[in-house]
Design an enzyme around this catalytic site. Structure first.
Site, PDB file in Angstrom:
ATOM      1  N   GLN A 133     -47.215  -8.718 -32.870  1.00 51.38           N
ATOM      2  CA  GLN A 133     -47.149  -8.114 -31.536  1.00 51.38           C
ATOM      3  C   GLN A 133     -45.693  -7.856 -31.176  1.00 51.38           C
ATOM      4  O   GLN A 133     -44.888  -8.789 -31.183  1.00 51.38           O
ATOM      5  CB  GLN A 133     -47.778  -9.099 -30.544  1.00 51.38           C
ATOM      6  CG  GLN A 133     -47.649  -8.750 -29.096  1.00 51.38           C
ATOM      7  CD  GLN A 133     -47.296  -9.971 -28.246  1.00 51.38           C
ATOM      8  OE1 GLN A 133     -46.693 -10.926 -28.724  1.00 51.38           O
ATOM      9  NE2 GLN A 133     -47.674  -9.926 -26.983  1.00 51.38           N
ATOM     10  N   SER A 136     -41.406  -7.919 -26.659  1.00 50.68           N
ATOM     11  CA  SER A 136     -40.117  -8.351 -26.108  1.00 50.68           C
ATOM     12  C   SER A 136     -38.945  -7.599 -26.720  1.00 50.68           C
ATOM     13  O   SER A 136     -38.950  -7.282 -27.910  1.00 50.68           O
ATOM     14  CB  SER A 136     -39.903  -9.840 -26.373  1.00 50.68           C
ATOM     15  OG  SER A 136     -40.992 -10.577 -25.917  1.00 50.68           O
ATOM     16  N   SER A 168     -42.873 -12.701 -33.681  1.00 50.15           N
ATOM     17  CA  SER A 168     -43.386 -13.773 -34.554  1.00 50.15           C
ATOM     18  C   SER A 168     -44.050 -13.163 -35.777  1.00 50.15           C
ATOM     19  O   SER A 168     -44.893 -12.268 -35.654  1.00 50.15           O
ATOM     20  CB  SER A 168     -44.420 -14.612 -33.817  1.00 50.15           C
ATOM     21  OG  SER A 168     -43.888 -15.105 -32.630  1.00 50.15           O
ATOM     22  N   GLU A 251     -53.366 -13.209 -25.203  1.00 52.37           N
ATOM     23  CA  GLU A 251     -52.371 -14.153 -25.730  1.00 52.37           C
ATOM     24  C   GLU A 251     -52.430 -15.457 -24.937  1.00 52.37           C
ATOM     25  O   GLU A 251     -52.438 -16.546 -25.508  1.00 52.37           O
ATOM     26  CB  GLU A 251     -50.969 -13.536 -25.616  1.00 52.37           C
ATOM     27  CG  GLU A 251     -49.880 -14.477 -26.126  1.00 52.37           C
ATOM     28  CD  GLU A 251     -48.509 -13.802 -26.245  1.00 52.37           C
ATOM     29  OE1 GLU A 251     -48.249 -12.815 -25.522  1.00 52.37           O
ATOM     30  OE2 GLU A 251     -47.700 -14.277 -27.054  1.00 52.37           O
ATOM     31  N   GLU A 377     -42.616 -20.487 -15.653  1.00 52.92           N
ATOM     32  CA  GLU A 377     -42.239 -19.997 -14.314  1.00 52.92           C
ATOM     33  C   GLU A 377     -43.005 -18.709 -13.998  1.00 52.92           C
ATOM     34  O   GLU A 377     -43.499 -18.511 -12.880  1.00 52.92           O
ATOM     35  CB  GLU A 377     -40.722 -19.712 -14.248  1.00 52.92           C
ATOM     36  CG  GLU A 377     -39.834 -20.943 -14.278  1.00 52.92           C
ATOM     37  CD  GLU A 377     -39.690 -21.538 -15.681  1.00 52.92           C
ATOM     38  OE1 GLU A 377     -39.985 -20.839 -16.677  1.00 52.92           O
ATOM     39  OE2 GLU A 377     -39.316 -22.727 -15.780  1.00 52.92           O
TER      40      GLU A 377
HETATM   41  C1  LIG Z   1     -42.705 -19.309 -29.833  1.00 50.37           C
HETATM   42  C2  LIG Z   1     -42.465 -17.905 -29.306  1.00 50.37           C
HETATM   43  C3  LIG Z   1     -43.121 -16.831 -29.884  1.00 50.37           C
HETATM   44  C4  LIG Z   1     -42.889 -15.533 -29.402  1.00 50.37           C
HETATM   45  N1  LIG Z   1     -43.513 -14.500 -30.034  1.00 50.37           N
HETATM   46  C5  LIG Z   1     -43.333 -13.239 -29.576  1.00 50.37           C
HETATM   47  C6  LIG Z   1     -43.960 -12.147 -30.241  1.00 50.37           C
HETATM   48  O1  LIG Z   1     -44.649 -12.324 -31.259  1.00 50.37           O
HETATM   49  N2  LIG Z   1     -43.781 -10.902 -29.749  1.00 50.37           N
HETATM   50  C7  LIG Z   1     -43.017 -10.666 -28.645  1.00 50.37           C
HETATM   51  O2  LIG Z   1     -42.936  -9.518 -28.226  1.00 50.37           O
HETATM   52  N3  LIG Z   1     -42.368 -11.676 -28.012  1.00 50.37           N
HETATM   53  C8  LIG Z   1     -42.508 -12.961 -28.455  1.00 50.37           C
HETATM   54  N4  LIG Z   1     -41.850 -14.007 -27.839  1.00 50.37           N
HETATM   55  C9  LIG Z   1     -40.941 -13.721 -26.735  1.00 50.37           C
HETATM   56  C10 LIG Z   1     -41.453 -14.166 -25.364  1.00 50.37           C
HETATM   57  O3  LIG Z   1     -42.516 -13.359 -24.926  1.00 50.37           O
HETATM   58  C11 LIG Z   1     -40.262 -14.123 -24.388  1.00 50.37           C
HETATM   59  O4  LIG Z   1     -39.302 -15.047 -24.859  1.00 50.37           O
HETATM   60  C12 LIG Z   1     -40.675 -14.486 -22.986  1.00 50.37           C
HETATM   61  O5  LIG Z   1     -41.460 -13.483 -22.419  1.00 50.37           O
HETATM   62  C13 LIG Z   1     -39.444 -14.726 -22.082  1.00 50.37           C
HETATM   63  O6  LIG Z   1     -38.551 -13.670 -22.158  1.00 50.37           O
HETATM   64  P1  LIG Z   1     -36.990 -13.928 -22.438  1.00 50.37           P
HETATM   65  O7  LIG Z   1     -36.873 -14.831 -23.602  1.00 50.37           O
HETATM   66  O8  LIG Z   1     -36.336 -12.615 -22.491  1.00 50.37           O
HETATM   67  O9  LIG Z   1     -36.485 -14.752 -21.167  1.00 50.37           O
HETATM   68  P2  LIG Z   1     -36.059 -14.157 -19.759  1.00 50.37           P
HETATM   69  O10 LIG Z   1     -37.084 -13.197 -19.279  1.00 50.37           O
HETATM   70  O11 LIG Z   1     -34.652 -13.671 -19.849  1.00 50.37           O
HETATM   71  O12 LIG Z   1     -36.127 -15.458 -18.863  1.00 50.37           O
HETATM   72  C14 LIG Z   1     -35.067 -16.426 -18.833  1.00 50.37           C
HETATM   73  C15 LIG Z   1     -35.422 -17.517 -17.836  1.00 50.37           C
HETATM   74  O13 LIG Z   1     -35.579 -16.922 -16.528  1.00 50.37           O
HETATM   75  C16 LIG Z   1     -36.863 -17.260 -15.985  1.00 50.37           C
HETATM   76  N5  LIG Z   1     -37.376 -16.132 -15.210  1.00 50.37           N
HETATM   77  C17 LIG Z   1     -37.347 -14.819 -15.584  1.00 50.37           C
HETATM   78  N6  LIG Z   1     -37.938 -14.066 -14.622  1.00 50.37           N
HETATM   79  C18 LIG Z   1     -38.350 -14.916 -13.659  1.00 50.37           C
HETATM   80  C19 LIG Z   1     -39.027 -14.738 -12.400  1.00 50.37           C
HETATM   81  N7  LIG Z   1     -39.399 -13.522 -11.976  1.00 50.37           N
HETATM   82  N8  LIG Z   1     -39.292 -15.844 -11.653  1.00 50.37           N
HETATM   83  C20 LIG Z   1     -38.917 -17.095 -12.071  1.00 50.37           C
HETATM   84  N9  LIG Z   1     -38.256 -17.316 -13.240  1.00 50.37           N
HETATM   85  C21 LIG Z   1     -37.991 -16.251 -14.028  1.00 50.37           C
HETATM   86  C22 LIG Z   1     -37.749 -17.533 -17.176  1.00 50.37           C
HETATM   87  O14 LIG Z   1     -38.825 -18.392 -16.832  1.00 50.37           O
HETATM   88  C23 LIG Z   1     -36.763 -18.194 -18.145  1.00 50.37           C
HETATM   89  O15 LIG Z   1     -36.656 -19.564 -17.856  1.00 50.37           O
HETATM   90  C24 LIG Z   1     -42.019 -15.311 -28.309  1.00 50.37           C
HETATM   91  C25 LIG Z   1     -41.347 -16.401 -27.732  1.00 50.37           C
HETATM   92  C26 LIG Z   1     -41.552 -17.680 -28.228  1.00 50.37           C
HETATM   93  C27 LIG Z   1     -40.818 -18.833 -27.616  1.00 50.37           C
END
Ligand SMILES: Cc1cc2nc3c(=O)[nH]c(=O)nc-3n(C[C@H](O)[C@H](O)[C@H](O)COP(=O)(O)OP(=O)(O)OC[C@H]3O[C@@H](n4cnc5c(N)ncnc54)[C@H](O)[C@@H]3O)c2cc1C
Length: 408
Positions: A133, A136, A168, A251, A377
Site C-alpha cells: 500500500q 504516505s 511496508s 487497515e 492521536e
Molecule cells: C509499522 C508501520 C508501517 C507502515 N506502513 C505503511 C505502508 O505500508 N504504506 C504507507 O503508505 N504508509 C505506511 N506507514 C506510514 C504511516 O501511515 C505514517 O507514519 C502515519 O500515517 C503518520 O504519518 P507521519 O509519519 O508522516 O507522521 P506525521 O503525520 O508527521 O505526525 C507526526 C506526529 O504529529 C501528530 N499529529 C499529526 N497530525 C495531528 C493532528 N491533526 N492532531 C494531533 N496530532 C497530530 C502525530 O500523531 C505524530 O505523533 C507505516 C508506518 C508504520 C509505523
C-alpha cells in the site's frame, strides 16, 4: 454470502472445524514462534508464508468469503468466524501477507472491475503475488490527502511521478495500490485517484530503510515517469479519497480487529511462557496476564462486531478507529507484560535460546502499531469528531485548490 453463526447446521460447522484442525495439524505450525513485524520478512519467512498460503488455498481455506470466480472459497462469514476461532491457537506464518490480504484484497474485491478481479484476485489470495500500500509521502502522513505524487493521462496510459515513504514490504511485493493526484485544481480531498502499479517496473525504484530492530520492513519508493495502462486505475477518476478512506478502514480493522498476523493474541504465548519459566504463581504476573487476556477477549468482540456489521453490508466507519486504537494500546500492554516475564532477555537473550529474539522484536515493534494506519492521536481525533460529535479541527484552507495551499 452472509449468515449468522446459528444459520449453519451444527454438523456442517463441525465438519468445517475438523477440516481446519486437520490442516493445521498437518502443517504443524504450532511450534513456529516467529513473529515478523510489518513488512519485515527475510527470504525464509517469505517462502514459508507463500507456501503456507498456497497450501491453505489448495485446501479451500484461503480467501474464505471471497467469490470462487475470483479465487476465493466462496464460503460464508460463519465459516470465516470458525476459521478465526480455530486458527487463533496456531501460529500462521502469514505476517508478510497481512497488507496484501488485509487491505489490498478487500479493495480489489470492492472497487475492482470484473476484469481486474479476474486478473489479480486469484494470485493474491493464493499468495502467488503479494501487494503493498503506497499512501504516505515525506510531506503527507497523518494528512495524507495533501500528497504530491502526480498522475497525468498521456493517451491510453497514466504517467506517475513522485515519492512514497514507509511502504511496508515494497521490496518483496509484486503489485501496489498507490494514491496519486490527478487534478491539482481541486481541493486536496477531491483530486486524487487510486492506481494499481507493477512494483517490478524499472521506473519504480525501491530503497529499503533500516530500523532500530536491524530489520528493513519499510522502503522509500520513487516513481520516475512510470507508465501504467489506463485500465490499472482502480475506482472512479478523482474519487481516490473515498477509496483511500475505505482502505484505511480496512487497515484499521485489520490492525485492530482481525484475526492472525500482527493482530494475533499474545496472551496464550505469554501464559505458556509464565508456566514454563515458573512464574505462573506470581500474583503480579497473574494479574498482568489476566488483564491482557481480558483485553484481548474484548478486542475479539470488537472485531466480531465490526465483521458482523461488514457482513450485513455496512462499510466500516469510525468504529475502525476504536478497534485500531484499542489494538495499539493492547500491543503495548503485551510488550510490557512480556518484558515483566523475560526481564533482561528482552534486550539481551541467551545465545542458545533460539526464540529469544522474538521478544525483542515484539517489544521494538509495538510502538510502530501506534503509528501505522494513522497514529493514536489521529484515531482519537476521529473518535472525538465522528463518534462523540466534538467540534472539528479548524482548517484555514478548507475548500481551497490543492495547488493554492502553501506547503514546504
Ligand atoms: C509499522 C508501520 C508501517 C507502515 N506502513 C505503511 C505502508 O505500508 N504504506 C504507507 O503508505 N504508509 C505506511 N506507514 C506510514 C504511516 O501511515 C505514517 O507514519 C502515519 O500515517 C503518520 O504519518 P507521519 O509519519 O508522516 O507522521 P506525521 O503525520 O508527521 O505526525 C507526526 C506526529 O504529529 C501528530 N499529529 C499529526 N497530525 C495531528 C493532528 N491533526 N492532531 C494531533 N496530532 C497530530 C502525530 O500523531 C505524530 O505523533 C507505516 C508506518 C508504520 C509505523
Amino acid at each position: 454470502m452472509s449468515d449468522t453463526i446459528n444459520e449453519l447446521a451444527d454438523s456442517e460447522k463441525d465438519l468445517f472445524r475438523s477440516k481446519i484442525e486437520s490442516f493445521f495439524s498437518e502443517q504443524n505450525t504450532q511450534t513456529d514462534q516467529s513473529q515478523d513485524g510489518i513488512g519485515d520478512a527475510d527470504t525464509t519467512s517469505l517462502d514459508k508464508a507463500k507456501s503456507f498460503q498456497m497450501d491453505l488455498s489448495q485446501a479451500g481455506l484461503a480467501g474464505i468469503t471471497f467469490p470462487e470466480e475470483y479465487g476465493g472459497a466462496g464460503l460464508s462469514d460463519t465459516h470465516q468466524e470458525i476459521f478465526n476461532e480455530v486458527s487463533a491457537s496456531w501460529h500462521m506464518p502469514t505476517s508478510p501477507l497481512s497488507i496484501s490480504h488485509g487491505m489490498c484484497l478487500p479493495m480489489l474485491n470492492q472497487f475492482g472491475t470484473h476484469e481486474q478481479k479476474l486478473r489479480f484476485m486469484p494470485d493474491n489470495i493464493s499468495g502467488k503475488t503479494i501487494w503493498c500500500q503506497l499512501f504516505s509521502e515525506p510531506g503527507a502522513g497523518s494528512d495524507v490527502a495533501s500528497l504530491s505524487t502526480r498522475a497525468v493521462l498521456d493517451g491510453d496510459q497514466w504517467v506517475i511521478n513522485g515519492q512514497k515513504v514507509w511502504t511496508s514490504g515494497a521490496h518483496y511485493c509484486d503489485y501496489g495500490l498507490v494514491v496519486a493526484r490527478t487534478d491539482p485544481s481541486l481541493p486536496k480531498h477531491r483530486g486524487l485517484t487510486m492506481f494499481i502499479v507493477d512494483m517490478s517496473d524499472p521506473a519504480v525504484e525501491i530503497r529499503p530503510l533500516k530500523q532500530i530492530s536491524g530489520g528493513s520492513g519499510f522502503n522509500e519508493v520513487f516513481f520516475t515517469d512510470l507508465h501504467i495502462p489506463k485500465n490499472f486505475q482502480l475506482g472512479e477518476l478523482n474519487q481516490g479519497w473515498n477509496l483511500a478512506i475505505s482502505m484505511l478502514m480496512f487497515e484499521r480493522v485489520s490492525i485492530g480487529a482481525s484475526a492472525g498476523g500482527l493482530n494475533t493474541d499474545r496472551s496464550p504465548d505469554l501464559i505458556r511462557l509464565a508456566q514454563d519459566s515458573g512464574q505462573a504463581n506470581d500474583p503480579i504476573i497473574r494479574q498482568k496476564l489476566t488483564d491482557l487476556w481480558i483485553k484481548e477477549k474484548i478486542k475479539g468482540f470488537i472485531g466480531q462486531r465490526i465483521r458482523d456489521a461488514v457482513s450485513a453490508g455496512q462499510v466500516p466507519g469510525p468504529e475502525g478507529s476504536i478497534a485500531k486504537l484499542n489494538g495499539a494500546l493492547i500491543a503495548r500492554l503485551a510488550r510490557d507484560t512480556s518484558i515483566s516475564l523475560v526481564k533482561a532477555e528482552a534486550q539481551a537473550w541467551d545465545a542458545e535460546n533460539e526464540n529469544g529474539e522474538q521478544w525483542t522484536n515484539a517489544c521494538l515493534g509495538a510502538a510502530g502499531i501506534s503509528i501505522a494506519g494513522g497514529t493514536d492521536e489521529v484515531q482519537r481525533n476521529i473518535i472525538g469528531e465522528r463518534v462523540l460529535g466534538l467540534p472539528k479541527e479548524p482548517d484555514p484552507f478548507k475548500g481551497a485548490a490543492w495547488e493554492d495551499v502553501p506547503r514546504s
